[in-house]
Design a protein around this motif. Structure first.
Motif, PDB file in Angstrom:
ATOM      1  N   UNK A  62       2.460  -0.644 -16.709  1.00 26.59           N
ATOM      2  CA  UNK A  62       1.146  -0.079 -16.397  1.00 26.59           C
ATOM      3  C   UNK A  62       1.260   1.376 -15.942  1.00 26.59           C
ATOM      4  N   UNK A  63       2.244   1.660 -15.088  1.00 24.90           N
ATOM      5  CA  UNK A  63       2.427   3.038 -14.628  1.00 24.90           C
ATOM      6  C   UNK A  63       2.884   3.938 -15.778  1.00 24.90           C
ATOM      7  N   UNK A  64       3.684   3.434 -16.687  1.00 30.30           N
ATOM      8  CA  UNK A  64       4.101   4.229 -17.834  1.00 30.30           C
ATOM      9  C   UNK A  64       2.921   4.539 -18.756  1.00 30.30           C
ATOM     10  N   UNK A  65       2.036   3.570 -18.921  1.00 31.26           N
ATOM     11  CA  UNK A  65       0.833   3.809 -19.730  1.00 31.26           C
ATOM     12  C   UNK A  65      -0.045   4.877 -19.089  1.00 31.26           C
ATOM     13  N   UNK A  66      -0.154   4.852 -17.753  1.00 28.02           N
ATOM     14  CA  UNK A  66      -0.927   5.884 -17.051  1.00 28.02           C
ATOM     15  C   UNK A  66      -0.281   7.254 -17.258  1.00 28.02           C
TER      16      UNK A  66
ATOM     17  N   UNK B  87       3.174  10.678  -6.707  1.00 28.47           N
ATOM     18  CA  UNK B  87       4.242  11.239  -7.529  1.00 28.47           C
ATOM     19  C   UNK B  87       3.847  11.274  -9.003  1.00 28.47           C
ATOM     20  N   UNK B  88       2.839  10.486  -9.391  1.00 30.60           N
ATOM     21  CA  UNK B  88       2.344  10.554 -10.762  1.00 30.60           C
ATOM     22  C   UNK B  88       1.370  11.718 -10.939  1.00 30.60           C
ATOM     23  N   UNK B  89       0.452  11.902  -9.976  1.00 28.90           N
ATOM     24  CA  UNK B  89      -0.608  12.904 -10.126  1.00 28.90           C
ATOM     25  C   UNK B  89      -0.154  14.322  -9.815  1.00 28.90           C
ATOM     26  N   UNK B  90       0.670  14.507  -8.780  1.00 29.81           N
ATOM     27  CA  UNK B  90       1.041  15.859  -8.344  1.00 29.81           C
ATOM     28  C   UNK B  90       1.730  16.664  -9.447  1.00 29.81           C
ATOM     29  N   UNK B  91       2.716  16.107 -10.198  1.00 30.73           N
ATOM     30  CA  UNK B  91       3.321  16.917 -11.266  1.00 30.73           C
ATOM     31  C   UNK B  91       2.310  17.375 -12.315  1.00 30.73           C
ATOM     32  N   UNK B  92       1.337  16.526 -12.625  1.00 31.90           N
ATOM     33  CA  UNK B  92       0.329  16.932 -13.597  1.00 31.90           C
ATOM     34  C   UNK B  92      -0.574  18.011 -13.033  1.00 31.90           C
TER      35      UNK B  92
ATOM     36  N   UNK C 277       0.838  -1.208   0.000  1.00 33.37           N
ATOM     37  CA  UNK C 277       0.000   0.000   0.000  1.00 33.37           C
ATOM     38  C   UNK C 277       0.871   1.256   0.000  1.00 33.37           C
ATOM     39  N   UNK C 278       1.973   1.207   0.750  1.00 32.64           N
ATOM     40  CA  UNK C 278       2.888   2.340   0.810  1.00 32.64           C
ATOM     41  C   UNK C 278       3.453   2.641  -0.579  1.00 32.64           C
ATOM     42  N   UNK C 279       3.872   1.619  -1.289  1.00 29.51           N
ATOM     43  CA  UNK C 279       4.400   1.802  -2.639  1.00 29.51           C
ATOM     44  C   UNK C 279       3.347   2.398  -3.565  1.00 29.51           C
ATOM     45  N   UNK C 280       2.151   1.830  -3.515  1.00 31.30           N
ATOM     46  CA  UNK C 280       1.090   2.299  -4.411  1.00 31.30           C
ATOM     47  C   UNK C 280       0.733   3.753  -4.129  1.00 31.30           C
ATOM     48  N   UNK C 281       0.592   4.111  -2.857  1.00 32.16           N
ATOM     49  CA  UNK C 281       0.200   5.479  -2.516  1.00 32.16           C
ATOM     50  C   UNK C 281       1.268   6.481  -2.935  1.00 32.16           C
ATOM     51  N   UNK C 282       2.549   6.133  -2.734  1.00 36.27           N
ATOM     52  CA  UNK C 282       3.623   7.042  -3.123  1.00 36.27           C
ATOM     53  C   UNK C 282       3.714   7.171  -4.639  1.00 36.27           C
ATOM     54  N   UNK C 283       3.541   6.056  -5.358  1.00 36.30           N
ATOM     55  CA  UNK C 283       3.588   6.123  -6.813  1.00 36.30           C
ATOM     56  C   UNK C 283       2.420   6.939  -7.368  1.00 36.30           C
ATOM     57  N   UNK C 284       1.243   6.769  -6.774  1.00 35.96           N
ATOM     58  CA  UNK C 284       0.078   7.530  -7.238  1.00 35.96           C
ATOM     59  C   UNK C 284       0.271   9.028  -6.999  1.00 35.96           C
TER      60      UNK C 284
ATOM     61  N   UNK D 297       8.008  10.768 -13.810  1.00 36.56           N
ATOM     62  CA  UNK D 297       8.706   9.575 -14.311  1.00 36.56           C
ATOM     63  C   UNK D 297       9.088   8.643 -13.166  1.00 36.56           C
ATOM     64  N   UNK D 298       9.133   9.174 -11.928  1.00 37.19           N
ATOM     65  CA  UNK D 298       9.470   8.320 -10.791  1.00 37.19           C
ATOM     66  C   UNK D 298       8.438   7.208 -10.583  1.00 37.19           C
ATOM     67  N   UNK D 299       7.207   7.403 -11.016  1.00 34.06           N
ATOM     68  CA  UNK D 299       6.168   6.373 -10.804  1.00 34.06           C
ATOM     69  C   UNK D 299       6.521   5.068 -11.525  1.00 34.06           C
ATOM     70  N   UNK D 300       6.761   5.068 -12.853  1.00 33.13           N
ATOM     71  CA  UNK D 300       7.167   3.803 -13.504  1.00 33.13           C
ATOM     72  C   UNK D 300       8.543   3.318 -13.070  1.00 33.13           C
ATOM     73  N   UNK D 301       9.466   4.245 -12.778  1.00 34.48           N
ATOM     74  CA  UNK D 301      10.785   3.817 -12.312  1.00 34.48           C
ATOM     75  C   UNK D 301      10.686   3.076 -10.983  1.00 34.48           C
ATOM     76  N   UNK D 302       9.879   3.629 -10.079  1.00 33.74           N
ATOM     77  CA  UNK D 302       9.703   2.979  -8.776  1.00 33.74           C
ATOM     78  C   UNK D 302       9.055   1.610  -8.942  1.00 33.74           C
ATOM     79  N   UNK D 303       8.091   1.499  -9.853  1.00 36.01           N
ATOM     80  CA  UNK D 303       7.446   0.202 -10.090  1.00 36.01           C
ATOM     81  C   UNK D 303       8.450  -0.809 -10.630  1.00 36.01           C
ATOM     82  N   UNK D 304       9.360  -0.351 -11.495  1.00 38.85           N
ATOM     83  CA  UNK D 304      10.375  -1.253 -12.037  1.00 38.85           C
ATOM     84  C   UNK D 304      11.303  -1.751 -10.940  1.00 38.85           C
TER      85      UNK D 304
END
Length: 356
Positions: free
Chosen positions: A121-125, A79-84, A70-77, A104-111
């Motif tokens: 999936x994060x890169x597609x988002x 860092x993906x939404x805030x820049x936009x 959950x921690x990973x998902x919340x941080x990735x979400x 870009x940290x969202x797909x990098x973190x997932x990798x």
């Protein structure tokens, strides 16, 4: 904090890196929030400040619950939404395109923390939000306060520099972790290979190792022609030792004899437990005369081995032969075995040579 006792080293590393990266992004976000407020962008300033609060809350929640997924998902979400959100508030790509480096940290973190599928999936988002932003770019630009060119340049350089530094840190840990895992895998494979080729009691080579090494030495002899002598040795009256003193004492005798053999050889020589109380010595580049002298020396010094549990001295019998080019391992060992049988038949504690 956030680490469970049962966590593997790999998981511990990932938790530590994720916490460090989340904290490293949350602190600069506070700076950007104040920066925007100071320069007259209150709504844009509120976004990174709100992100910092939510991110630190997520970190504290992780420390309390240890729910790493959950921690990973919340941080990735985040860092993906805030820049936009920040880019939209600044008027679209004209003023805010550089903040995309943080997304870009969202797909990098997932990798790094999950797998390639999740990173895809994060890169597609990320790409979907880019397309959405492009479609509404004119709308965002019409409702934003234009940013002065000098301020835009400073903003660009700071974002670009900070983003690349954090990406470099993440990639460093990613590569380091993979190299560490590869090194450990190699060490494990080497250890497993050693276990497979080593006799567990005497710590010399086992029969499997002997087979491979002897084939190699026979092939070398056939190709280059150097002499190859083979000694088969057997501890005398070993069954009597086991029956009289017990198998524990018998094991002690085997270990001592194996160590004695190993200590009597050159670095290029090879010793293996052939089975039971029998050992094979491979002596490359050794004539039959030198092999005989070595066997006599080992035979004589074996009688000097002392064991507190035994009331008798340990002796050994030796059979020696020389491999002939083109012979098989079975033929050579059979002849060495016959030579050792002659040693036993003539009273034991003997050295016999058989060439035919």
């Amino acid at each position: 904090m956030g680490v469970a006792p049962e966590d593997s080293e790999d998981l511990r590393l990932k938790k530590a890196v994720m916490t460090i990266m989340s904290t490293s992004i949350a602190f600069p976000a506070m700076f950007w929030g104040v920066f925007y407020l100071y320069n007259g962008y209150p709504f844009s300033g509120a976004i990174p400040l709100a992100y910092s609060v939510i991110s630190f809350s997520s970190i504290l929640h992780f420390f309390k619950t240890r729910h790493f997924a959950f921690f990973c998902f919340s941080q990735q979400l985040l860092i993906l939404l805030v820049p936009f959100l920040l880019m939209w508030s600044l008027g679209g790509f004209a003023n805010g395109s550089v903040v995309m480096i943080w997304a870009v940290f969202a797909p990098l973190a997932a990798l790094f923390f999950i797998n390639l599928k999740a990173a895809t999936h994060w890169m597609l988002a990320f790409l979907a939000l880019l397309v959405f932003s492009a479609l509404l770019d004119q709308t965002f630009a019409a409702h934003a306060l234009p940013m002065p060119a000098g301020l835009n340049t400073i903003y660009f350089l700071l974002n670009l520099g900070g983003g690349f530094i954090l990406i470099a840190i993440m990639l460093y840990y990613f590569v380091k972790d993979r190299e560490s895992a590869y090194t450990k895998l190699q060490q494990s494979e080497t250890h497993i290979r050693e276990l497979m080729l080593t006799d567990p009691l005497t710590d010399v080579a086992n029969r499997r190792h002997l087979d491979g090494r002897m084939v190699m030495e026979l092939n070398r002899q056939m190709r280059y022609g150097p002499p190859l002598s083979v000694i088969l040795t057997d501890i005398d009256w070993f069954k009597r030792i086991n029956d009289t003193y017990g198998h524990a004492v018998g094991d002690t005798v085997l270990k001592a004899f194996a160590n004695h053999l190993r200590g009597s050889l050159r670095a290029s020589d090879f010793v293996a437990r052939y089975g039971g109380e029998e050992f094979v010595l491979l002596l490359p580049n050794t004539t039959i005369e030198d092999a005989t002298a070595l066997a006599e020396r080992i035979r004589d010094t074996t009688k000097q081995l002392l064991f507190e549990q035994l009331e008798l001295r340990v002796t050994a019998s030796f059979g020696i032969t020389a491999a002939r080019p083109g012979e098989t391992m079975t033929e050579v060992l059979s002849r060495a075995d016959e030579a050792m049988y002659q040693s036993k038949s003539h009273g034991r504690d003997r050295v016999r040579v058989l060439m035919e």
